[in-house]
Design a protein around this motif. Structure first.
Motif, mmCIF file in Angstrom:
data_model
loop_
_atom_site.group_PDB
_atom_site.id
_atom_site.type_symbol
_atom_site.label_atom_id
_atom_site.label_comp_id
_atom_site.label_asym_id
_atom_site.label_seq_id
_atom_site.Cartn_x
_atom_site.Cartn_y
_atom_site.Cartn_z
ATOM 1 N N UNK A 69 -21.595 -72.556 22.334
ATOM 2 C CA UNK A 69 -21.408 -72.147 23.722
ATOM 3 C C UNK A 69 -20.450 -70.970 23.880
ATOM 4 N N UNK A 70 -20.117 -70.320 22.773
ATOM 5 C CA UNK A 70 -19.224 -69.167 22.833
ATOM 6 C C UNK A 70 -19.984 -67.945 22.343
ATOM 7 N N UNK A 71 -20.022 -66.911 23.166
ATOM 8 C CA UNK A 71 -20.672 -65.655 22.798
ATOM 9 C C UNK A 71 -19.582 -64.606 22.647
ATOM 10 N N UNK A 72 -19.457 -64.031 21.467
ATOM 11 C CA UNK A 72 -18.394 -63.059 21.205
ATOM 12 C C UNK A 72 -18.800 -61.625 21.512
ATOM 13 N N UNK A 73 -20.031 -61.414 21.974
ATOM 14 C CA UNK A 73 -20.491 -60.090 22.361
ATOM 15 C C UNK A 73 -20.122 -59.785 23.798
ATOM 16 N N UNK A 74 -20.547 -58.614 24.271
ATOM 17 C CA UNK A 74 -20.233 -58.222 25.650
ATOM 18 C C UNK A 74 -21.272 -57.239 26.181
ATOM 19 N N UNK A 129 -14.675 -63.229 26.037
ATOM 20 C CA UNK A 129 -14.175 -62.565 24.831
ATOM 21 C C UNK A 129 -15.178 -61.557 24.290
ATOM 22 N N UNK A 130 -14.671 -60.483 23.752
ATOM 23 C CA UNK A 130 -15.478 -59.540 22.976
ATOM 24 C C UNK A 130 -14.689 -59.333 21.693
ATOM 25 N N UNK A 131 -15.198 -59.880 20.591
ATOM 26 C CA UNK A 131 -14.454 -59.865 19.343
ATOM 27 C C UNK A 131 -15.128 -58.922 18.356
ATOM 28 N N UNK A 132 -14.384 -57.922 17.938
ATOM 29 C CA UNK A 132 -14.859 -56.922 16.979
ATOM 30 C C UNK A 132 -14.445 -57.366 15.577
#
Length: 145
Positions: free
Chosen positions: A37-42, A105-108
């Motif tokens: 349920x967590x999407x780290x994209x944006x 969140x947006x995680x690179x």
């Protein structure tokens, strides 16, 4: 927070003429997670600004966006290419999310920067690996070693 630089190649002894354009290639890999349920994209607008060693020249803020493509999806690598004024040897980049929210969140995971002069010779190749959350109005500072 700075990413950990794992590779840096800079070619010295190069010059440029007024009006010359260099090619900038930036690859960004978005992190992925095993949590369903967590999407780290944006879908937010992500910008990059780069500095070099020639008269502390800073390129204008550049929107990283490939037309008709859903950039920054979890686990994917996106490549952005543009031409701009020479900055000399790369020294610092600022990667920013100017519109995110606290709960988005947006995680690179990885950033790779390549700079080529107008003759096609590679001037800089730097790779930053690490994880940085560019969620709500955050920036990552990518500094050459």
């Amino acid at each position: 927070m700075y990413f950990q630089s794992v590779l840096f190649i800079a070619i010295t002894g190069f010059s440029f003429t007024r009006g010359e354009l260099w090619k900038y290639v930036v690859s960004i890999t978005t992190a992925s997670t095993l949590w369903p349920f967590i999407d780290l994209g944006t879908d937010d607008d992500i910008y990059i600004t780069m500095n070099g060693n020639w008269n502390t020249l800073t390129l204008p803020k550049f929107l990283l966006d490939n037309k008709n493509h859903d950039d920054f999806q979890e686990g994917h690598t996106d490549v952005f290419i543009w031409n701009d004024e020479p900055i000399g040897r790369f020294s610092l980049a600022e990667l920013c999310n100017e519109e995110g929210t606290d709960d988005d969140p947006f995680v690179v995971k990885k950033v790779e920067i390549k700079i080529f002069n107008s003759n096609g010779s590679k001037i800089t190749h730097v790779v930053f690996k690490g994880k940085y959350d560019l969620g709500w109005k955050h920036c990552a500072y990518l500094k050459a070693p």
